[in-house]
Scaffold this active site. Structure first.
Site, short mmCIF file in Angstrom:
data_model
loop_
_atom_site.label_atom_id
_atom_site.label_comp_id
_atom_site.label_asym_id
_atom_site.label_seq_id
_atom_site.Cartn_x
_atom_site.Cartn_y
_atom_site.Cartn_z
N HIS A 141 0.81 -1.22 0.00
CA HIS A 141 0.00 0.00 0.00
C HIS A 141 0.84 1.28 0.00
O HIS A 141 0.74 2.13 0.86
CB HIS A 141 -0.95 0.01 1.20
N GLU A 234 -13.51 2.82 -3.74
CA GLU A 234 -14.22 4.11 -3.68
C GLU A 234 -13.70 5.11 -4.70
O GLU A 234 -12.50 5.13 -5.01
CB GLU A 234 -14.06 4.73 -2.29
#
Length: 352
Positions: A141, A234
């Site tokens: 990440h 999202e």
């Protein structure tokens, strides 16, 4: 190498009469190793980053590749490596090329930002401008996308490094959208500059792993998308000081099933769109009023029709190619270009 994709006919707005040929996908090269980002030069060539640490210059007419020396040393393990690329808004005059990468630091690795001047086929005077601290002993990440807005500010996304609570820590650059001047310094009007609770570089926070950024042509606003866990990818519109909730707010669930957080909490900013199950979005571009998003897990190109900030319809394209689409950009010829994330990664052009 050509593949006819007839359903892109309407999508790319290239239909005027039945005599116009169906759009095709041209494979300009299929010898890129896990390509990650691309930026078009005013001369017409394209620069492409490869995660192992190479920067390639590719001639669009021939597909010829030239390795550009002068790039930083990267940590090409896990999800790390050489990541995104952007040109300075005044590139034609100053030749600044900006890169993000996963790099080693004292206690692990961190998402780095730097720039060098493209002189001929080499990067010169390369310098590190910003390091997203703290360094973390993790290979996950990193984010990371970069884009300049219409005012010349540079936005850089960072992931939570696989340690989710970092996204809610305002003293931590990870899990955030950062806003910087073109030299890596902090704009004086950033939301936490005069707030001792937060790091000066943070523009918005509560993000999991944003790997798509684009400036909405109609408004100049920044749009991003980010990976959810098991669902809950999202699309978000960052605002100064906005908390986008991760991990307190998410539509996603733990990979083994349980709920992680709430779907909405007052005071935290909700996404304008979400995908459940996850498509694993990477790369995004606006094109002729619509939004295009690459999908890694579901291996397609998502076409989102918009009415302002509302997604009115989604169509999945190119699923039959079974490609992990990593990055998308509009070229100088006003056509869409895609990078596929694989060991023999491709640069694809969608054309009539």
């Amino acid at each position: 190498m050509m593949v006819c994709i007839r359903r892109l006919f309407l999508l790319l707005g290239m239909i005027a009469t039945p005599a116009i040929a169906s759009p095709t996908i041209s494979v300009l090269t299929d010898s890129l190793e896990h390509p990650w980002g691309l930026a078009f030069l005013p001369e017409g060539d394209v620069l492409v980053t490869e995660r192992p640490g190479r920067l390639q210059r590719i001639e669009l007419a021939t597909g010829r590749q030239t390795i550009i020396p002068g790039t930083p040393t990267v940590s090409a393990s896990g999800q790390g490596g050489l990541l995104d690329i952007a040109l300075h808004p005044n590139f034609a005059d100053n030749r600044w090329v900006y890169l993000t990468w996963a790099g080693h630091c004292e206690t692990g690795t961190a998402t780095h930002l730097g720039r060098g001047r493209l002189v001929g086929n080499a990067l010169e005077d390369f310098e590190t401008l910003f390091v997203a601290t703290p360094c973390v002993d993790s290979g996950r990440h990193f984010g990371s996308r970069i884009v300049f807005d219409t005012n010349g500010y540079l936005f850089m996304t960072t992931g939570d490094r696989g340690e989710r609570d970092r996204a809610q820590d305002l003293t931590d650059h990870n899990g955030a959208v950062l806003r910087l001047n073109d030299n890596g310094s902090i704009p004086s009007d950033n939301p936490f500059v005069d707030d001792p609770r937060g790091a000066d570089a943070i523009y918005s926070y509560g993000h999991r792993n944003p790997q798509g950024v684009a400036i909405y042509p109609d408004t100049g606003a920044l749009w991003i998308h980010e990976h959810g866990p098991r669902g809950g990818d999202e699309i978000n519109l960052p605002v100064p000081g906005g908390n986008f909730g991760w991990p307190k707010v998410t539509y996603g669930r733990e990979y083994w099933g349980p709920q992680i957080g709430e779907e909405s909490i007052p005071g935290m900013v909700d996404p304008i769109y979400q995908w459940t199950p996850s498509i694993a979005p990477s790369g995004m571009a606006f094109y002729r009023g619509d939004l295009f998003v690459g999908a890694l897990v579901q291996t397609h190109l998502a076409h989102l029709e918009l009415n302002g900030e509302t997604v009115t319809q989604e169509t999945q394209l190119l699923s039959e190619l079974n490609r992990r689409i990593r990055a998308i950009a509009q070229g100088p010829d006003n056509l869409l270009y895609l990078l596929t994330d694989q060991r023999n990664g491709e640069l694809l052009r969608l054309s009539p």
